[in-house]
Design a protein around this motif. Structure first.
Motif, short mmCIF file in Angstrom:
data_model
loop_
_atom_site.label_atom_id
_atom_site.label_comp_id
_atom_site.label_asym_id
_atom_site.label_seq_id
_atom_site.Cartn_x
_atom_site.Cartn_y
_atom_site.Cartn_z
N THR A 10 0.83 -1.21 0.00
CA THR A 10 0.00 0.00 0.00
C THR A 10 0.86 1.25 0.00
N ARG A 11 1.92 1.25 0.81
CA ARG A 11 2.80 2.41 0.87
C ARG A 11 3.47 2.67 -0.49
N ILE A 12 3.89 1.59 -1.14
CA ILE A 12 4.53 1.75 -2.45
C ILE A 12 3.54 2.27 -3.48
N LEU A 13 2.32 1.73 -3.44
CA LEU A 13 1.29 2.17 -4.40
C LEU A 13 0.94 3.64 -4.18
N LEU A 14 0.81 4.05 -2.92
CA LEU A 14 0.51 5.45 -2.63
C LEU A 14 1.66 6.36 -3.07
N SER A 15 2.88 5.89 -2.92
CA SER A 15 4.03 6.68 -3.37
C SER A 15 4.02 6.83 -4.89
N LEU A 16 3.63 5.77 -5.57
CA LEU A 16 3.52 5.84 -7.02
C LEU A 16 2.48 6.89 -7.43
N VAL A 17 1.32 6.83 -6.81
CA VAL A 17 0.25 7.77 -7.15
C VAL A 17 0.69 9.21 -6.87
N ALA A 18 1.32 9.41 -5.72
CA ALA A 18 1.77 10.76 -5.36
C ALA A 18 2.82 11.27 -6.35
N GLY A 19 3.76 10.40 -6.72
CA GLY A 19 4.78 10.80 -7.67
C GLY A 19 4.21 11.12 -9.04
N LEU A 20 3.27 10.31 -9.49
CA LEU A 20 2.65 10.56 -10.79
C LEU A 20 1.86 11.87 -10.79
N LEU A 21 1.10 12.09 -9.72
CA LEU A 21 0.29 13.32 -9.65
C LEU A 21 1.18 14.57 -9.63
N LEU A 22 2.22 14.53 -8.81
CA LEU A 22 3.11 15.69 -8.75
C LEU A 22 3.84 15.90 -10.07
N GLY A 23 4.24 14.79 -10.70
CA GLY A 23 4.92 14.89 -11.99
C GLY A 23 4.04 15.48 -13.06
N VAL A 24 2.76 15.07 -13.09
CA VAL A 24 1.81 15.62 -14.07
C VAL A 24 1.59 17.11 -13.83
N VAL A 25 1.49 17.48 -12.55
CA VAL A 25 1.32 18.90 -12.22
C VAL A 25 2.51 19.72 -12.72
#
Length: 427
Positions: A10-25
């Motif tokens: 779960t922690r890894i998946l949440l990190s992925l989502v956070a990284g993708l969102l920040l990268g898209v921004v």
């Protein structure tokens, strides 16, 4: 709920989502900040991938040696065990062959969007192809290593695995005291590597966040679409392979399809909630008893299946490597595909009872190197392994039940319930 959120997956998946969102921004609204951000995150992600890769060779070698030694010992323990092991090896080989056919077919039917493939190829640092595939003659000659140390240094996994197989089978033929000492030595190496990988997985949220941020900042939303396509493709391979367990159980296990599905339903529910074949073992034992399988048979076959059988592992691991090859436009020759199919089966056999993130890297990296596929994308793909891993576990337990039924159907033992077994042997 809080315990669920605190799992490594779960922690890894949440990190992925956070990284993708920040990268898209950053890519869409702050493009000027992208170069400076990538200059920081890219080395972090690369260092984390290197940390994963450095454990693969000793882990794979020690797993193969200890796994084959224990398999040979189990095969000598009785006819039911030997019959189970033969069937397990056949299922895992067929699983890898199925992926070699299904994955290219699915990619032709629903290919990755070309724009996403191009963007991701340029975004992942260190993801250059391993080089041109040698001619068939050179490839076959190169399988046998003239220097095993050089083969390990150069990441020649096919040669390394061949040596590990020969070493492990030779190990079973020496004096028992020396055999036990060597098995203990390689077991200690295996356990040490697992501790090291546990540390690397503990900091995985940092590495995955850095990788995801780097990729998304360079590609925008292309990374998100590519990951969804990857999850669907690899999971589809696992689902199709899992469905083969049904005719196997009906024809080989001599049971009606409806009865098998009803008996398997509680097991699948446990497997889906725990994502663990081991945690599903008690439910599988109860279902086997309801199927009329003798306790003397299920008590041997099911533990062996849990320990050895990763029915969906060869298929889905090979599917990942073929997917990355397609992603990077790397052609796959028939010889390398055959070699990768064999390695997919062997590394899955060796990755028994390992956490999903550990087995993902340890089992797929040798396949990727054999196909000439870059290993760097695995650091990103491991973050979404939670979803395909659900289908892996469901397929594994359904095959565990099917193999148990087949062995029982070919056993001369008469059906015996748990109550009968307790009356016969109160202890």
């Amino acid at each position: 709920m809080s315990a669920k959120l605190n799992t490594p997956s779960t922690r890894i998946l949440l990190s992925l989502v956070a990284g993708l969102l920040l990268g898209v921004v950053l890519a869409h609204w702050l493009p000027a900040a992208v170069p400076g951000t990538v200059a920081v995150t890219q080395p972090i992600g690369t260092a984390w991938i290197n940390g994963l890769q450095m454990t693969v060779i000793p882990l794979v070698f020690s797993l193969l040696v200890t796994g084959i030694a224990s398999t040979a010992e189990a095969a000598r323990s009785g006819r039911i065990a030997a019959r189970s092991i033969v069937l397990i090896l056949a299922v895992m080989t067929a699983s890898a062959v199925a992926a070699a056919v299904l994955t290219p077919l699915f990619l032709r039917l629903v290919p990755m969007p070309a724009a996403s493939a191009v963007a991701l190829r340029h975004a992942l640092a260190g993801a250059a192809p391993a080089g041109d595939v040698p001619p068939l003659g050179a490839f076959l000659a190169g399988i046998v290593p003239n220097n095993i140390v050089a083969a390990a240094t150069n990441g020649a996994f096919l040669s390394l695995i061949l040596f590990a197989l020969l070493f492990a089978f030779a190990l079973t033929r020496i004096d028992p005291r020396g055999r036990d000492q060597l098995i203990g030595f390689f077991s200690a190496i295996r356990d040490t590597m697992l501790v090291m990988i546990g540390w690397i997985i503990w900091i995985a949220p940092i590495g995955v966040f850095a990788l995801a941020l780097t990729v998304a900042a360079k590609t925008g939303t292309a990374a998100v679409g590519a990951l969804v396509h990857y999850i669907v493709t690899v999971s589809s391979v696992g689902v199709v392979v899992s469905l083969f367990a049904l005719p196997l159980a009906v024809l080989g296990g001599r049971i009606a399809l409806g009865r098998f599905l009803r008996g398997a339903a509680p097991v699948l529910a446990v497997a889906l909630s725990t994502q663990s074949s081991l945690a599903s073992l008690p439910a599988m034992l109860r279902s086997s008893e309801e199927f009329g399988v003798p306790v003397a048979t299920s008590g041997v076959v099911l533990p062996l299946c849990v320990a050895m059988l990763r029915a969906t592992g060869p298929a889905m691991n090979l599917a990942v490597a073929i997917y990355v090859a397609s992603w990077f436009g790397i052609p796959i020759s028939f010889a390398t595909l055959v070699a990768a199919t064999a390695i997919a089966m062997l590394t899955s056999l060796g990755s028994v009872s390992l956490p999903g993130q550990v087995s993902f890297i340890g089992a797929i990296a040798p396949i990727a190197v054999t196909l000439g596929v870059p290993v760097a994308p695995l650091g990103l793909l491991v973050a979404v392994e939670t979803i395909p891993d659900m289908f892996r576990t469901l397929g594994n337990v359904i095959f565990d039940l099917a193999v148990t039924l087949i062995v029982a159907a070919r056993s001369d033992a008469a059906p015996e319930s748990s109550a009968d077994a307790l009356l016969r042997d109160p202890a």
